[in-house]
Design a protein around this motif. Structure first.
Motif, PDB file in Angstrom:
ATOM      1  N   ILE A   1       0.840  -1.202   0.000  1.00  0.00           N
ATOM      2  CA  ILE A   1       0.000   0.000   0.000  1.00  0.00           C
ATOM      3  C   ILE A   1       0.874   1.250   0.000  1.00  0.00           C
ATOM      4  O   ILE A   1       0.672   2.162  -0.799  1.00  0.00           O
ATOM      5  CB  ILE A   1      -0.972   0.007   1.205  1.00  0.00           C
ATOM      6  CG1 ILE A   1      -2.032  -1.088   1.034  1.00  0.00           C
ATOM      7  CG2 ILE A   1      -1.629   1.380   1.370  1.00  0.00           C
ATOM      8  CD1 ILE A   1      -2.901  -1.324   2.264  1.00  0.00           C
ATOM      9  N   LEU A   2       1.865   1.283   0.874  1.00  0.00           N
ATOM     10  CA  LEU A   2       2.716   2.470   0.987  1.00  0.00           C
ATOM     11  C   LEU A   2       3.575   2.707  -0.252  1.00  0.00           C
ATOM     12  O   LEU A   2       3.949   3.842  -0.546  1.00  0.00           O
ATOM     13  CB  LEU A   2       3.592   2.372   2.238  1.00  0.00           C
ATOM     14  CG  LEU A   2       2.836   2.463   3.557  1.00  0.00           C
ATOM     15  CD1 LEU A   2       3.752   2.140   4.732  1.00  0.00           C
ATOM     16  CD2 LEU A   2       2.191   3.826   3.732  1.00  0.00           C
ATOM     17  N   ALA A   3       3.877   1.646  -0.988  1.00  0.00           N
ATOM     18  CA  ALA A   3       4.743   1.782  -2.165  1.00  0.00           C
ATOM     19  C   ALA A   3       3.980   2.127  -3.439  1.00  0.00           C
ATOM     20  O   ALA A   3       4.593   2.454  -4.452  1.00  0.00           O
ATOM     21  CB  ALA A   3       5.517   0.481  -2.377  1.00  0.00           C
ATOM     22  N   ASP A   4       2.668   2.073  -3.394  1.00  0.00           N
ATOM     23  CA  ASP A   4       1.878   2.304  -4.609  1.00  0.00           C
ATOM     24  C   ASP A   4       1.936   3.777  -5.030  1.00  0.00           C
ATOM     25  O   ASP A   4       1.411   4.646  -4.334  1.00  0.00           O
ATOM     26  CB  ASP A   4       0.418   1.896  -4.371  1.00  0.00           C
ATOM     27  CG  ASP A   4      -0.405   1.887  -5.635  1.00  0.00           C
ATOM     28  OD1 ASP A   4      -0.077   2.619  -6.593  1.00  0.00           O
ATOM     29  OD2 ASP A   4      -1.393   1.139  -5.675  1.00  0.00           O
ATOM     30  N   PRO A   5       2.546   4.065  -6.178  1.00  0.00           N
ATOM     31  CA  PRO A   5       2.678   5.464  -6.606  1.00  0.00           C
ATOM     32  C   PRO A   5       1.389   6.043  -7.198  1.00  0.00           C
ATOM     33  O   PRO A   5       1.306   7.247  -7.414  1.00  0.00           O
ATOM     34  CB  PRO A   5       3.778   5.391  -7.672  1.00  0.00           C
ATOM     35  CG  PRO A   5       3.660   4.017  -8.240  1.00  0.00           C
ATOM     36  CD  PRO A   5       3.214   3.143  -7.092  1.00  0.00           C
ATOM     37  N   SER A   6       0.397   5.199  -7.444  1.00  0.00           N
ATOM     38  CA  SER A   6      -0.821   5.677  -8.108  1.00  0.00           C
ATOM     39  C   SER A   6      -1.860   6.252  -7.150  1.00  0.00           C
ATOM     40  O   SER A   6      -2.885   6.750  -7.585  1.00  0.00           O
ATOM     41  CB  SER A   6      -1.443   4.553  -8.938  1.00  0.00           C
ATOM     42  OG  SER A   6      -1.929   3.522  -8.095  1.00  0.00           O
TER      43      SER A   6
ATOM     44  N   LEU B   1      -6.565   3.687   3.471  1.00  0.00           N
ATOM     45  CA  LEU B   1      -6.540   2.236   3.237  1.00  0.00           C
ATOM     46  C   LEU B   1      -5.955   1.488   4.431  1.00  0.00           C
ATOM     47  O   LEU B   1      -6.478   0.446   4.843  1.00  0.00           O
ATOM     48  CB  LEU B   1      -5.729   1.906   1.985  1.00  0.00           C
ATOM     49  CG  LEU B   1      -6.443   2.022   0.655  1.00  0.00           C
ATOM     50  CD1 LEU B   1      -5.458   1.820  -0.499  1.00  0.00           C
ATOM     51  CD2 LEU B   1      -7.566   1.013   0.565  1.00  0.00           C
ATOM     52  N   LEU B   2      -4.871   2.010   4.983  1.00  0.00           N
ATOM     53  CA  LEU B   2      -4.246   1.362   6.138  1.00  0.00           C
ATOM     54  C   LEU B   2      -5.175   1.361   7.342  1.00  0.00           C
ATOM     55  O   LEU B   2      -5.243   0.373   8.076  1.00  0.00           O
ATOM     56  CB  LEU B   2      -2.915   2.038   6.476  1.00  0.00           C
ATOM     57  CG  LEU B   2      -1.785   1.797   5.481  1.00  0.00           C
ATOM     58  CD1 LEU B   2      -0.573   2.667   5.823  1.00  0.00           C
ATOM     59  CD2 LEU B   2      -1.401   0.332   5.425  1.00  0.00           C
ATOM     60  N   GLN B   3      -5.923   2.439   7.535  1.00  0.00           N
ATOM     61  CA  GLN B   3      -6.877   2.495   8.648  1.00  0.00           C
ATOM     62  C   GLN B   3      -8.007   1.490   8.458  1.00  0.00           C
ATOM     63  O   GLN B   3      -8.408   0.812   9.407  1.00  0.00           O
ATOM     64  CB  GLN B   3      -7.439   3.910   8.792  1.00  0.00           C
ATOM     65  CG  GLN B   3      -6.431   4.896   9.341  1.00  0.00           C
ATOM     66  CD  GLN B   3      -6.935   6.322   9.327  1.00  0.00           C
ATOM     67  OE1 GLN B   3      -7.992   6.625   8.783  1.00  0.00           O
ATOM     68  NE2 GLN B   3      -6.171   7.225   9.923  1.00  0.00           N
TER      69      GLN B   3
END
Length: 135
Positions: free
Chosen positions: A88-93, A102-104
């Motif tokens: 999730i954190l690496a998604d550049p889009s 999303l993380l929450q």
């Protein structure tokens, strides 16, 4: 925290290094560790720190969490959660705000499911180990 199982870690590292078609010296250079030290890790004679495992993972282009699991620092469930978070954190889009949302949501689902599973275990009298299917 589990104790290190360096024998399996060493075998796993050697396998990953060979898959990546790297010599011991090439991996040692890429990870910033000495050739003899890496050799000792692969032979199960040394217990690398989490920082060294992270450097090796980066050089091998694999997730550090995978090496942490192999070393017994992290259990499989923790690794799965960390990998989801990393993706999730690496998604550049998506924006930083969307990533945090999303993380929450992901964390709220995990908590909700853990509470439900705990409730079922209490009702049925099973332990966490009893409810884990064997492979």
């Amino acid at each position: 925290m589990a104790s290190l199982n360096v024998g399996n870690l060493g075998e796993y590292l050697r396998e990953q290094r060979r898959t990546a078609r790297l010599t011991l010296r090439q991996l040692a250079d890429a990870a910033g560790v000495s050739n003899p030290y890496l050799s000792q890790i692969e032979r199960g004679l040394r217990k690398p720190s989490a920082e060294i495992l992270q450097q090796l993972a980066k050089a091998l282009r694999i997730s550090a969490e995978t090496l942490y699991v192999q070393a017994g620092i992290l259990d499989e469930r923790d690794r799965d959660e960390a990998e989801v978070r990393s993706v999730i954190l690496a998604d550049p889009s998506i924006t930083e705000q969307q990533k945090q949302a999303l993380l929450q949501i992901y964390e709220s689902f995990r908590k909700e499911n853990a509470l439900a599973a705990d409730s079922v275990r209490k009702k049925t009298g099973t332990s966490d180990d009893d409810s884990t299917p064997s492979s």
